[in-house]
Scaffold this motif. Structure first.
Motif, PDB file in Angstrom:
ATOM      1  N   GLU A  17      23.176 -86.882 -74.121  1.00 15.80           N
ATOM      2  CA  GLU A  17      22.302 -87.732 -74.934  1.00 15.80           C
ATOM      3  C   GLU A  17      21.772 -86.991 -76.149  1.00 15.80           C
ATOM      4  O   GLU A  17      21.669 -87.567 -77.241  1.00 15.80           O
ATOM      5  N   PHE A  18      21.429 -85.717 -75.973  1.00 18.69           N
ATOM      6  CA  PHE A  18      20.927 -84.965 -77.125  1.00 18.69           C
ATOM      7  C   PHE A  18      22.042 -84.702 -78.131  1.00 18.69           C
ATOM      8  O   PHE A  18      21.796 -84.691 -79.345  1.00 18.69           O
ATOM      9  N   SER A  19      23.255 -84.504 -77.660  1.00 20.75           N
ATOM     10  CA  SER A  19      24.391 -84.329 -78.579  1.00 20.75           C
ATOM     11  C   SER A  19      24.590 -85.573 -79.432  1.00 20.75           C
ATOM     12  O   SER A  19      24.862 -85.480 -80.637  1.00 20.75           O
ATOM     13  N   ILE A  20      24.439 -86.736 -78.813  1.00 26.95           N
ATOM     14  CA  ILE A  20      24.547 -87.995 -79.558  1.00 26.95           C
ATOM     15  C   ILE A  20      23.441 -88.076 -80.598  1.00 26.95           C
ATOM     16  O   ILE A  20      23.666 -88.490 -81.743  1.00 26.95           O
ATOM     17  N   PHE A  21      22.230 -87.653 -80.221  1.00 27.02           N
ATOM     18  CA  PHE A  21      21.109 -87.646 -81.172  1.00 27.02           C
ATOM     19  C   PHE A  21      21.433 -86.761 -82.385  1.00 27.02           C
ATOM     20  O   PHE A  21      21.175 -87.135 -83.530  1.00 27.02           O
ATOM     21  N   LEU A  22      22.007 -85.592 -82.140  1.00 33.31           N
ATOM     22  CA  LEU A  22      22.328 -84.684 -83.241  1.00 33.31           C
ATOM     23  C   LEU A  22      23.418 -85.237 -84.158  1.00 33.31           C
ATOM     24  O   LEU A  22      23.396 -85.007 -85.365  1.00 33.31           O
ATOM     25  N   ASP A  23      24.349 -85.972 -83.585  1.00 39.21           N
ATOM     26  CA  ASP A  23      25.518 -86.426 -84.337  1.00 39.21           C
ATOM     27  C   ASP A  23      25.307 -87.758 -85.060  1.00 39.21           C
ATOM     28  O   ASP A  23      26.099 -88.122 -85.926  1.00 39.21           O
ATOM     29  N   ARG A  24      24.263 -88.482 -84.685  1.00 40.16           N
ATOM     30  CA  ARG A  24      24.067 -89.807 -85.271  1.00 40.16           C
ATOM     31  C   ARG A  24      22.674 -89.968 -85.865  1.00 40.16           C
ATOM     32  O   ARG A  24      21.723 -89.366 -85.416  1.00 40.16           O
ATOM     33  N   ASP A  25      22.612 -90.829 -86.839  1.00 42.36           N
ATOM     34  CA  ASP A  25      21.330 -91.254 -87.387  1.00 42.36           C
ATOM     35  C   ASP A  25      21.165 -92.729 -87.098  1.00 42.36           C
ATOM     36  O   ASP A  25      22.122 -93.443 -86.846  1.00 42.36           O
ATOM     37  N   ARG A  26      19.943 -93.205 -87.148  1.00 42.21           N
ATOM     38  CA  ARG A  26      19.682 -94.627 -86.966  1.00 42.21           C
ATOM     39  C   ARG A  26      18.769 -95.090 -88.092  1.00 42.21           C
ATOM     40  O   ARG A  26      18.144 -94.287 -88.784  1.00 42.21           O
ATOM     41  N   ALA A  27      18.677 -96.394 -88.258  1.00 44.33           N
ATOM     42  CA  ALA A  27      17.810 -96.941 -89.296  1.00 44.33           C
ATOM     43  C   ALA A  27      16.375 -96.509 -89.052  1.00 44.33           C
ATOM     44  O   ALA A  27      15.871 -96.574 -87.947  1.00 44.33           O
ATOM     45  N   GLY A  28      15.698 -96.064 -90.103  1.00 42.87           N
ATOM     46  CA  GLY A  28      14.295 -95.677 -89.995  1.00 42.87           C
ATOM     47  C   GLY A  28      14.083 -94.254 -89.509  1.00 42.87           C
ATOM     48  O   GLY A  28      12.957 -93.795 -89.391  1.00 42.87           O
ATOM     49  N   LYS A  85      17.163 -87.071 -89.979  1.00 40.33           N
ATOM     50  CA  LYS A  85      17.272 -85.797 -89.286  1.00 40.33           C
ATOM     51  C   LYS A  85      17.695 -84.758 -90.311  1.00 40.33           C
ATOM     52  O   LYS A  85      18.661 -84.957 -91.050  1.00 40.33           O
ATOM     53  N   GLN A  86      16.956 -83.651 -90.370  1.00 47.18           N
ATOM     54  CA  GLN A  86      17.277 -82.613 -91.334  1.00 47.18           C
ATOM     55  C   GLN A  86      17.389 -81.272 -90.618  1.00 47.18           C
ATOM     56  O   GLN A  86      16.447 -80.854 -89.947  1.00 47.18           O
ATOM     57  N   ILE A  87      18.538 -80.627 -90.755  1.00 45.35           N
ATOM     58  CA  ILE A  87      18.705 -79.261 -90.272  1.00 45.35           C
ATOM     59  C   ILE A  87      18.553 -78.370 -91.494  1.00 45.35           C
ATOM     60  O   ILE A  87      19.468 -78.224 -92.300  1.00 45.35           O
ATOM     61  N   ASN A  88      17.355 -77.830 -91.650  1.00 41.98           N
ATOM     62  CA  ASN A  88      16.994 -77.163 -92.901  1.00 41.98           C
ATOM     63  C   ASN A  88      16.006 -76.045 -92.591  1.00 41.98           C
ATOM     64  O   ASN A  88      14.852 -76.311 -92.261  1.00 41.98           O
ATOM     65  N   GLN A  89      16.425 -74.797 -92.707  1.00 41.71           N
ATOM     66  CA  GLN A  89      15.589 -73.652 -92.350  1.00 41.71           C
ATOM     67  C   GLN A  89      14.348 -73.556 -93.233  1.00 41.71           C
ATOM     68  O   GLN A  89      13.233 -73.337 -92.742  1.00 41.71           O
ATOM     69  N   GLY A  90      14.531 -73.732 -94.528  1.00 39.22           N
ATOM     70  CA  GLY A  90      13.402 -73.620 -95.451  1.00 39.22           C
ATOM     71  C   GLY A  90      12.335 -74.672 -95.181  1.00 39.22           C
ATOM     72  O   GLY A  90      11.136 -74.369 -95.133  1.00 39.22           O
ATOM     73  N   LEU A  91      12.765 -75.918 -95.012  1.00 35.57           N
ATOM     74  CA  LEU A  91      11.825 -77.007 -94.746  1.00 35.57           C
ATOM     75  C   LEU A  91      11.140 -76.800 -93.397  1.00 35.57           C
ATOM     76  O   LEU A  91       9.930 -77.033 -93.263  1.00 35.57           O
ATOM     77  N   PHE A  92      11.898 -76.333 -92.418  1.00 32.11           N
ATOM     78  CA  PHE A  92      11.326 -76.085 -91.096  1.00 32.11           C
ATOM     79  C   PHE A  92      10.226 -75.020 -91.173  1.00 32.11           C
ATOM     80  O   PHE A  92       9.144 -75.186 -90.591  1.00 32.11           O
TER      81      PHE A  92
END
Length: 294
Positions: free
Chosen positions: A63-74, A77-84
């Motif tokens: 389920e978490f893999s699906i979360f990482l691979d997909r986005d939904r309306a609203g 998801k950002q994988i961003n070291q600087g922003l984090f």
């Protein structure tokens, strides 16, 4: 309201190792009804993907893999070291000064930046650090103080308190609050939070007791309506099949001046085989009215 959730890849990897990722998945599921931005660092992203693949037969990892691979309306998801790192520093600054007591924040204006909707996945002694659904409900209760519009507030409480079922006209009932919605907003949030957290636990431990007994065990003022005519005429919801849901149990908000205090009227456990709008509510906590004294 847009909520940002910081998710450390190190923490996620630790959760997988300990078999605790299901708690994270539960939190993400609860947040689906909100506008979200999930911010993930890059430090251990490779290890995270590898561990998820290695444990792909575990349902929470799938389920978490699906979360990482997909986005939904609203949801973004950002994988961003600087922003984090930037948001993590902002979070540290907040938790250093903020109160951890929900009642103090809502009733006594203890320090908490309710207008900053920033959270982080993890365990720590701070309201913004989320390790389970109950902790999420706690901080979302405080965030509700930032909502000034009655319609938005009505939708918000229905998303936050998922143990409760709200009547379709709950917003209309709040229009009749004696003291007004904005004056009662903090009490509505706190009372719903206490019902949401306490009533299921009480019923699980003691069973469906009488309303007097259940009310006495609540941490906030709570009792059944004494006037049976009032119960029959104003506090009973007719179900689809003709069954009656008596919503006589009520919490009492603070008295202001000489006016009668506003109340939240609810049924602690809907009778079995009871449907409203074709939805089976058996055993549910049904919030009928948030309104003036009946």
């Amino acid at each position: 309201m847009k909520i940002s959730m910081l998710m450390s890849t190190q923490t996620l990897c630790e959760h997988i190792e300990r078999g605790q990722l299901e708690h994270t998945v539960d939190i993400l599921e609860r947040l689906k009804c909100f506008e979200m931005c999930h911010i993930i660092d890059e430090e251990h992203i490779g290890d995270l993907y590898e561990m998820l693949h290695r444990n792909r037969r575990v349902s929470s990892c799938r389920e978490f893999s699906i979360f990482l691979d997909r986005d939904r309306a609203g949801s973004r998801k950002q994988i961003n070291q600087g922003l984090f790192e930037e948001r993590s520093e902002a979070l540290r600054t907040l938790v250093e000064t903020e109160s951890k007591n929900v009642k103090d924040i809502l009733y006594h204006k203890a320090v908490f930046g309710k207008e900053v909707h920033l959270l982080a996945l993890g365990k720590a002694d701070a309201l913004r650090m989320i390790a389970c659904e109950a902790e999420l409900c706690c901080v979302l209760t405080v965030f509700g103080q930032d909502i000034d519009g009655l319609h938005e507030f009505s939708q918000y409480i229905q998303n936050v308190y998922n143990h409760l079922v709200f009547d379709i006209e709950i917003e209309k009932s709040m229009e009749k609050l004696e003291a007004g919605f904005l004056t009662r907003r903090h009490e509505i949030l706190y009372h719903l939070y206490r019902i949401h957290e306490e009533m299921p636990a009480l019923i699980k431990k003691y069973g469906v007791l009488g309303n007097n007994s259940l009310g006495d065990m609540m941490s906030i003022p709570c009792s059944p309506e004494r006037n049976r005519t009032t119960v029959e005429n104003k506090l009973t919801k007719k179900a689809d099949n003709g069954k009656m849901i008596k919503c006589e149990l009520h919490t009492k908000m603070d008295k202001i001046g000489s006016k009668k205090p506003d109340r939240i009227y609810f049924c602690a456990s809907v009778p079995d085989n009871t449907k409203v709008n074709n939805v089976d509510l058996s055993g549910k906590i049904y919030v009928y009215k948030i309104t003036e004294h009946a």
